[in-house]
Design a protein around this motif. Structure first.
Motif: not given
Length: 179
Positions: A104, A108-109, A111-112, A160, A164, A167
């Motif tokens: 995860p 999300f890294t 995703f950003y 975390f 998110i 982003s």
């Protein structure tokens, strides 16, 4: 007389490229921040990202001051920003804390970074109307970078949540007045 014309033309050409040189400085600093961050020098990475932010601040000011804004400059600025305020801060925070979340954290890294790229692409195809749509990647990148400083004092879940949140703020549709 000929000499003065040559000097005048040279000065005009240099003036026209000043903003692009600052933009490429931003890009170079962001790239360097990534490399030193991957080698474990996270404090230097942080410093380089903030120096890149200064170069980014000045490139637009110089372009407007010398009246040399261009489509090339706009595109180059966005490509530099994805490196300096997308990839570099994301990897800094990943190396600093997000790696502890395993898959995860990786997701999300990335995703950003993807949300930052989307934000920049949307900016590049919209008319300048005095407002930003969504959080600018420079602001998000500086917040991610600043958050690195409080890793020892905050629970890991904070970071975390932060990556998110930022982003989604970058790709959101809220309007933010330009300053």
């Amino acid at each position: 007389m000929f000499f003065l014309e040559v000097v005048d033309q040279t000065i005009k050409k240099l003036k026209c490229q000043t903003a692009n040189v600052l933009t490429l400085t931003n890009l170079g600093l962001g790239g360097y921040a990534i490399i030193v961050g991957l080698k474990g020098n996270l404090n230097l990475s942080l410093l380089l990202i903030f120096i890149a932010a200064l170069a980014d601040r000045f490139d637009g000011m110089v372009a407007r001051r010398f009246n040399i804004e261009s489509e090339l400059g706009k595109q180059l600025d966005s490509m530099s920003d994805i490196i300096s305020f997308g990839v570099a801060p994301a990897l800094l925070l990943y190396q600093g804390i997000l790696h502890e979340f395993g898959a995860p954290g990786i997701f999300f890294t990335v995703f950003y970074i993807g949300c930052g790229a989307f934000r920049l692409a949307r900016f590049n195809i919209t008319e300048c109307n005095g407002y930003f749509t969504g959080l600018p990647i420079t602001a998000a990148g500086c917040l991610v970078t600043l958050s690195f400083l409080v890793i020892p004092y905050s629970p890991p879940q904070t970071f975390f949540f932060l990556i998110i949140l930022l982003s989604f703020l970058m790709v959101s549709s809220f309007k933010l007045k330009k300053v």
